[in-house]
Scaffold this motif. Structure first.
Motif, PDB file in Angstrom:
ATOM      1  N   LEU A 483      36.936  41.292  51.884  1.00 28.75           N
ATOM      2  CA  LEU A 483      37.890  41.015  50.810  1.00 28.75           C
ATOM      3  C   LEU A 483      38.990  42.066  50.719  1.00 28.75           C
ATOM      4  CD1 LEU A 483      35.409  39.763  48.058  1.00 28.75           C
ATOM      5  CD2 LEU A 483      36.864  38.393  49.560  1.00 28.75           C
ATOM      6  N   GLY A 484      38.676  43.296  51.120  1.00 28.94           N
ATOM      7  CA  GLY A 484      39.709  44.328  51.202  1.00 28.94           C
ATOM      8  C   GLY A 484      39.881  45.157  49.940  1.00 28.94           C
ATOM      9  N   GLU A 485      40.546  46.292  50.104  1.00 31.87           N
ATOM     10  CA  GLU A 485      40.752  47.237  49.001  1.00 31.87           C
ATOM     11  C   GLU A 485      41.665  46.673  47.924  1.00 31.87           C
ATOM     12  OE1 GLU A 485      39.405  50.140  48.275  1.00 31.87           O
ATOM     13  OE2 GLU A 485      38.069  49.889  49.996  1.00 31.87           O
ATOM     14  N   ASP A 486      42.646  45.881  48.300  1.00 34.78           N
ATOM     15  CA  ASP A 486      43.554  45.295  47.292  1.00 34.78           C
ATOM     16  C   ASP A 486      42.777  44.400  46.334  1.00 34.78           C
ATOM     17  OD1 ASP A 486      45.718  46.575  48.318  1.00 34.78           O
ATOM     18  OD2 ASP A 486      46.461  44.867  49.481  1.00 34.78           O
ATOM     19  N   TRP A 487      41.846  43.622  46.880  1.00 31.60           N
ATOM     20  CA  TRP A 487      41.025  42.749  46.034  1.00 31.60           C
ATOM     21  C   TRP A 487      40.201  43.580  45.065  1.00 31.60           C
ATOM     22  CZ3 TRP A 487      36.219  41.748  44.329  1.00 31.60           C
ATOM     23  CH2 TRP A 487      35.935  40.470  43.845  1.00 31.60           C
ATOM     24  N   ILE A 488      39.621  44.669  45.563  1.00 30.37           N
ATOM     25  CA  ILE A 488      38.794  45.533  44.705  1.00 30.37           C
ATOM     26  C   ILE A 488      39.635  46.158  43.600  1.00 30.37           C
ATOM     27  CG2 ILE A 488      37.394  47.633  44.675  1.00 30.37           C
ATOM     28  CD1 ILE A 488      36.497  46.907  47.530  1.00 30.37           C
ATOM     29  N   ARG A 489      40.828  46.677  43.952  1.00 26.31           N
ATOM     30  CA  ARG A 489      41.700  47.293  42.936  1.00 26.31           C
ATOM     31  C   ARG A 489      42.110  46.270  41.873  1.00 26.31           C
ATOM     32  NH1 ARG A 489      43.736  50.352  47.343  1.00 26.31           N
ATOM     33  NH2 ARG A 489      45.251  48.724  47.839  1.00 26.31           N
ATOM     34  N   LYS A 490      42.453  45.085  42.313  1.00 26.77           N
ATOM     35  CA  LYS A 490      42.871  44.035  41.387  1.00 26.77           C
ATOM     36  C   LYS A 490      41.751  43.702  40.404  1.00 26.77           C
ATOM     37  CE  LYS A 490      44.114  39.127  41.371  1.00 26.77           C
ATOM     38  NZ  LYS A 490      44.332  37.915  42.216  1.00 26.77           N
ATOM     39  N   HIS A 491      40.531  43.617  40.877  1.00 18.94           N
ATOM     40  CA  HIS A 491      39.427  43.234  40.005  1.00 18.94           C
ATOM     41  C   HIS A 491      38.920  44.402  39.162  1.00 18.94           C
ATOM     42  CE1 HIS A 491      39.606  39.598  42.387  1.00 18.94           C
ATOM     43  NE2 HIS A 491      38.841  39.016  41.477  1.00 18.94           N
ATOM     44  N   ASN A 492      39.097  45.617  39.626  1.00 16.25           N
ATOM     45  CA  ASN A 492      38.826  46.780  38.760  1.00 16.25           C
ATOM     46  C   ASN A 492      39.784  46.777  37.570  1.00 16.25           C
ATOM     47  OD1 ASN A 492      36.623  48.414  39.464  1.00 16.25           O
ATOM     48  ND2 ASN A 492      37.707  49.259  41.229  1.00 16.25           N
ATOM     49  N   ALA A 493      41.038  46.458  37.858  1.00 16.27           N
ATOM     50  CA  ALA A 493      42.041  46.382  36.785  1.00 16.27           C
ATOM     51  C   ALA A 493      41.695  45.264  35.815  1.00 16.27           C
ATOM     52  CB  ALA A 493      43.425  46.164  37.394  1.00 16.27           C
ATOM     53  N   LYS A 494      41.151  44.192  36.335  1.00 13.73           N
ATOM     54  CA  LYS A 494      40.758  43.064  35.492  1.00 13.73           C
ATOM     55  C   LYS A 494      39.643  43.480  34.540  1.00 13.73           C
ATOM     56  CE  LYS A 494      40.500  38.102  36.389  1.00 13.73           C
ATOM     57  NZ  LYS A 494      40.264  37.078  37.445  1.00 13.73           N
ATOM     58  N   VAL A 495      38.672  44.252  35.038  1.00 16.35           N
ATOM     59  CA  VAL A 495      37.582  44.737  34.188  1.00 16.35           C
ATOM     60  C   VAL A 495      38.139  45.661  33.105  1.00 16.35           C
ATOM     61  CG1 VAL A 495      35.470  46.128  34.156  1.00 16.35           C
ATOM     62  CG2 VAL A 495      35.843  44.484  36.010  1.00 16.35           C
ATOM     63  N   LYS A 496      39.076  46.511  33.473  1.00 13.88           N
ATOM     64  CA  LYS A 496      39.712  47.408  32.494  1.00 13.88           C
ATOM     65  C   LYS A 496      40.415  46.600  31.405  1.00 13.88           C
ATOM     66  CE  LYS A 496      39.005  51.597  34.203  1.00 13.88           C
ATOM     67  NZ  LYS A 496      38.255  52.637  33.428  1.00 13.88           N
ATOM     68  N   GLN A 497      41.001  45.490  31.818  1.00 11.10           N
ATOM     69  CA  GLN A 497      41.685  44.638  30.857  1.00 11.10           C
ATOM     70  C   GLN A 497      40.691  44.014  29.887  1.00 11.10           C
ATOM     71  OE1 GLN A 497      45.076  44.327  30.615  1.00 11.10           O
ATOM     72  NE2 GLN A 497      44.537  43.280  28.706  1.00 11.10           N
ATOM     73  N   TYR A 498      39.525  43.641  30.382  1.00 11.72           N
ATOM     74  CA  TYR A 498      38.476  43.102  29.510  1.00 11.72           C
ATOM     75  C   TYR A 498      38.050  44.175  28.499  1.00 11.72           C
ATOM     76  CZ  TYR A 498      37.905  39.202  32.801  1.00 11.72           C
ATOM     77  OH  TYR A 498      38.107  38.100  33.586  1.00 11.72           O
ATOM     78  N   GLN A 499      37.960  45.426  28.940  1.00 14.11           N
ATOM     79  CA  GLN A 499      37.581  46.516  28.031  1.00 14.11           C
ATOM     80  C   GLN A 499      38.616  46.677  26.921  1.00 14.11           C
ATOM     81  OE1 GLN A 499      36.992  50.114  30.298  1.00 14.11           O
ATOM     82  NE2 GLN A 499      35.390  49.223  31.574  1.00 14.11           N
ATOM     83  N   MET A 500      39.897  46.631  27.292  1.00 10.10           N
ATOM     84  CA  MET A 500      40.958  46.773  26.301  1.00 10.10           C
ATOM     85  C   MET A 500      40.955  45.590  25.326  1.00 10.10           C
ATOM     86  SD  MET A 500      42.287  49.634  26.943  1.00 10.10           S
ATOM     87  CE  MET A 500      43.649  49.516  25.800  1.00 10.10           C
ATOM     88  N   SER A 501      40.689  44.405  25.862  1.00  8.90           N
ATOM     89  CA  SER A 501      40.652  43.222  24.999  1.00  8.90           C
ATOM     90  C   SER A 501      39.494  43.301  24.021  1.00  8.90           C
ATOM     91  CB  SER A 501      40.514  41.955  25.861  1.00  8.90           C
ATOM     92  OG  SER A 501      41.640  41.795  26.687  1.00  8.90           O
ATOM     93  N   TYR A 502      38.350  43.799  24.478  1.00  7.34           N
ATOM     94  CA  TYR A 502      37.209  43.996  23.580  1.00  7.34           C
ATOM     95  C   TYR A 502      37.587  44.978  22.473  1.00  7.34           C
ATOM     96  CZ  TYR A 502      33.173  46.532  21.833  1.00  7.34           C
ATOM     97  OH  TYR A 502      32.286  47.169  21.013  1.00  7.34           O
ATOM     98  N   GLN A 503      38.186  46.060  22.853  1.00  8.17           N
ATOM     99  CA  GLN A 503      38.536  47.109  21.878  1.00  8.17           C
ATOM    100  C   GLN A 503      39.513  46.578  20.827  1.00  8.17           C
ATOM    101  OE1 GLN A 503      38.887  51.167  23.474  1.00  8.17           O
ATOM    102  NE2 GLN A 503      40.899  51.234  22.490  1.00  8.17           N
TER     103      GLN A 503
END
Length: 618
Positions: A483-503
Motif C-alpha cells: 500500500l505504500g508510505e503515502d497510504w499510511i500517512r493519509k490514514h494516520n491523518a484520518k485517525v488524528k481527524q477522528y480524535q479531533m472530532s471526538y474532542q
C-alpha cells in the motif's frame, strides 16, 4: 530321421553364417569354409536350401524343413513348466529361435501370394503367436520378480523417523514397495530393477516389437509398472478420491489431505516419474515411440489422480478461510511445472502436460475468486449491534489479520493477479489495486457501522480505534510494502481527524462554559453567571467522565495521547476559571461551596477515561 537331422545341421550352418556375416559376401565366404570340412555342407546344398528353386517346389520344401526345425525348438520352450529365463542358455536359444522365425517370415513374405508359401507363412504366424504368448509371460515374470529381488536403498515415505534406520540397512519383505528416508533432497532417481533384468527385458522387447507385438509388449510393461507406481503413491498416503469425494470432505480433513497431496506430488514428479521415464527408456532403447507410449500408460493414472485432486480444490468452495491451502496447492503446481514440462515432453503425454497447466491456471482463478468472496463478506457484514465502548469490530480484526497472513505469500499473489488479464495503474500492481479496494470496502463498512452509535463522540472513538488498528496492521508487514508510505500517512491523518472530532463533540462545549464575557454580563452579574457556568460544568463533566470511562481506546499510546490532549485543553482553562471565581468578592469567599473539583481532581478524572469495561476491551 537321418534326413531330418541333416536338415537341422544345415539350418544351424546357415544361421551361423547369417549371424557372423556382416553382409551377403561374408556369409557366402563362411559357407564356403564349412563346405571344405564336411561334404554335407556342400556349397550347392547350402545354396539350394537358402533360395527357392525356379519351380518353387524346392523352396517350399526348404521352408517347411526350416519351420519344422523351429517348431520343434519353440514348442519345447512354450510347453516348459520352468521359467525360461532361469537358465541363460535356454533364454538365448529361445530368442535365437524367435529371431530365426522373424527372419524366415520376412525372407518369404514376397512370395506370400503363392498358395504353398502362404500356407507355410500362416503356420509361421501360428508359431509366432505361441512364442509371443510365452515370451509375454516371461516378460511379466521378469518385471514382477525383478522388482522383488532388487530392493531400492531409498525410501520416500517421510512419515518414518531416522531412528528406524539401523546403520543404513533396511529389511524388506516381498510385500513392501521400496521407496528417501528422511526425504530432504528430491534430486535422485530410483532404479527399481537390476541392470541384468533390464537387459533381459530389453532383449525381449526387441523381439516382440520385431514380431509386430508392440502393443502387447507395452501393455504388459505398463500394467506391471503402473501397479508398482500406484502402490507407491498409496504408501505416500494419497487416497483415490473423486472430485465429489473431495467436495464432501470436512475442511480440517481436507487440509490434512492437501498436506499429503503436496508431499505425494513432489515425490511423484521429482522422483517416481523421472525414475519410470529412465527405466522405460532403457527397456525400450531404440524404440522411442514405444517407450513414450508405455511411459504415458504407466504414469497416466497416477498423474490424473494428482491433477483431479488439485482440480477439485480449484473448483471447490471459495470460502475465504480456504485461501491459504489453495495457495499451497497453487504454489506446488507452479513449482512442479518444470517437471511436468520435462517429464511429459513427448507426443503421447502432451494431454497430461496441458491439463496440468490448465488446472494450475484454474487454481489462480480460485485464489482471485476467494478475494471476491472476501469482498462480499465485508459488504454483507451487517451494521446491527454496536461494539461496546466503541472498541474493535470483529470484521476489522478478521480482515486485517487475514490480509497480513495472505501477504506473507505476496510474490505468489502478485503472480496470481498479474495473470488475471487486468490492467494495473501506472504506479501500482494489480495486487496493490486489489488490497486498496478491500481496504476501501472495509473503511466504508466501518463508517456505516459507526452510525449505529447514538452518541457522535462514541462513533468517533469507534472509528479512531478501528482506524488505528488498520494502520498498525498495515505498517508492520508486507501489506505496508504493497500500500505504500503515502497510504499510511493519509490514514494516520484520518485517525488524528477522528480524535479531533471526538474532542470537539464532547469537550469543546465544556470549554465554552469556562469562558465568561464580562461585557455581556456586566460586573454585577459576573459572579452569578460564573456560578451558573460552574454548576453546569460540574454536571456535564460528571456525565462525560462517567460515560467515557467505560469507553475503550485499545492502543495504549493513542489512549495517553488523547488524555494528554484533553488535559492540555481542560486544565489551563479550568484553572483560570476557578482562580477568577475565587477572586470575586463575597462569592469568592464562599467559592469552595461551588467548586466541586480542584485542578488535580480534573486531571485524575481525565486519566481514568477510556479504560473501558471488560466487555469493551475484548
Amino acid at each position: 530321421m537321418a534326413e531330418n537331422g541333416e536338415e537341422k545341421l544345415l539350418a544351424v550352418a546357415r544361421h551361423i553364417a547369417k549371424t557372423l556375416g556382416h553382409n551377403e559376401s561374408m556369409a557366402d565366404d563362411i559357407l564356403q569354409i564349412f563346405s571344405t570340412f564336411d561334404g554335407r555342407f556342400s556349397r550347392e546344398k547350402l545354396s539350394e536350401d537358402q533360395q527357392p528353386s525356379d519351380d518353387g517346389s524346392g523352396g517350399v520344401a526348404a521352408l517347411e524343413r526350416a519351420l519344422n526345425s523351429l517348431d520343434s525348438q519353440i514348442s519345447r520352450f512354450v510347453a516348459s513348466d520352468q521359467p525360461i529365463w532361469s537358465d541363460p542358455a535356454d533364454s538365448a536359444a529361445f530368442l535365437d529361435a524367435i529371431d530365426e522365425l522373424v527372419n524366415l517370415t520376412r525372407e518369404w513374405s514376397h512370395a506370400s501370394s503363392e498358395k504353398p508359401i502362404s500356407a507355410c507363412l500362416s503356420r509361421a504366424d501360428d508359431m509366432m503367436q505361441q512364442a509371443m504368448f510365452r515370451i509375454e509371460e516371461e516378460f511379466r515374470s521378469l518385471m514382477d520378480h525383478g522388482a522383488e529381488s532388487f530392493p531400492v536403498s531409498h525410501r520416500f515415505d517421510e512419515s518414518e523417523e531416522e531412528d528406524d534406520v539401523d546403520d543404513g540397512e533396511e529389511d524388506y519383505d516381498d510385500s513392501q514397495i521400496p521407496v528417501a528416508q528422511p526425504l530432504t533432497d528430491y534430486d535422485l532417481i530410483i532404479d527399481a530393477l537390476s541392470s541384468a533384468t533390464i537387459n533381459d527385458l530389453h532383449e525381449i522387447t526387441k523381439r516382440m516389437l520385431a514380431a509386430g507385438f508392440d502393443k502387447s509388449c507395452s501393455h504388459v510393461y505398463s500394467g506391471s509398472r503402473r501397479e508398482f507406481l500406484e502402490e507407491s503413491m498409496s504408501r505416500l498416503g494419497l487416497q483415490k478420491l473423486s472430485i465429489e469425494d473431495v467436495h464432501k470432505m470436512q475442511w480440517q480433513e481436507l487440509e490434512d489431505e492437501i498436506d499429503r497431496w503436496i508431499k505425494a506430488a513432489n515425490v511423484a514428479l521429482r522422483i517416481l516419474f523421472p525414475s519410470e521415464r529412465r527405466l522405460c527408456d532403457r527397456v525400450f532403447f531404440g524404440f522411442s515411440s514405444a517407450a513414450d507410449l508405455s511411459f504415458m500408460e504407466v504414469c497416466r493414472g497416477s498423474t490424473i489422480q494428482l491433477l483431479n485432486f488439485a482440480d477439485a480444490v480449484a473448483i471447490g468452495s471459495r470460502s475465504p478461510e480456504r485461501l491459504f491451502k489453495v495457495l499451497d496447492v497453487f504454489e506446488t503446481m507452479r513449482d512442479l511445472m518444470v517437471e511436468f514440462e520435462s517429464v511429459f515432453s513427448d507426443q503421447f503425454c502432451v494431454v497430461l502436460r496441458n491439463e496440468a497447466v490448465t488446472i494450475w491456471k484454474r487454481l489462480g482463478e480460485a485464489v482471485r475468486g476467494i478475494f471476491m468472496e472476501l469482498e462480499n463478506l465485508i459488504r454483507r457484514d451487517p451494521a446491527k449491534a454496536a461494539v461496546p465502548g466503541g472498541g474493535l469490530h470483529p470484521i476489522t480484526r478478521y480482515v486485517m489479520n487475514y490480509l497480513r497472513a495472505a501477504c506473507r505469500s505476496r510474490q505468489t499473489l502478485e503472480q496470481v493477479f498479474e495473470e488475471s488479464n487486468g490492467v494495473p495503474s501506472k504506479d501500482s500492481t494489480l495486487l496493490t489495486v486489489q488490497m486498496s479496494w478491500i481496504m476501501e470496502l472495509l473503511e466504508s463498512n466501518l463508517e456505516v457501522k459507526s452510525k449505529v452509535y447514538k452518541d457522535p463522540a462514541l462513533s468517533y472513538v469507534f472509528l479512531m480505534n478501528n482506524g488505528r488498528y488498520i494502520v498498525q496492521k498495515v505498517r508492520d508487514g508486507e501489506l505496508g510494502v504493497l500500500l505504500g508510505e503515502d497510504w499510511i500517512r493519509k490514514h494516520n491523518a484520518k485517525v488524528k481527524q477522528y480524535q479531533m472530532s471526538y474532542q470537539r463533540s464532547s469537550w469543546n462545549k465544556m470549554i465554552g462554559l469556562l469562558k465568561v464575557d464580562n461585557a455581556a454580563v456586566g460586573m454585577n452579574g459576573l459572579g452569578k453567571a460564573m456560578k451558573e457556568k460552574l454548576k453546569e460544568f460540574n454536571m456535564q463533566f460528571d456525565e462525560v467522565c462517567k460515560a467515557h470511562s467505560t469507553w475503550v481506546v485499545f492502543d495504549e499510546q493513542m489512549r495517553e495521547e488523547l488524555r494528554t490532549s484533553l488535559a492540555r485543553l481542560l486544565l489551563p482553562a479550568y484553572g483560570n476559571f476557578i482562580a477568577r471565581f475565587q477572586n470575586l468578592g463575597d462569592i469568592g469567599k464562599n467559592a469552595d461551596r461551588y467548586i466541586k473539583y480542584g485542578v488535580e481532581d480534573i486531571e485524575a478524572r481525565v486519566n481514568d477515561l477510556f479504560n473501558g469495561t471488560s466487555t469493551a476491551r475484548k
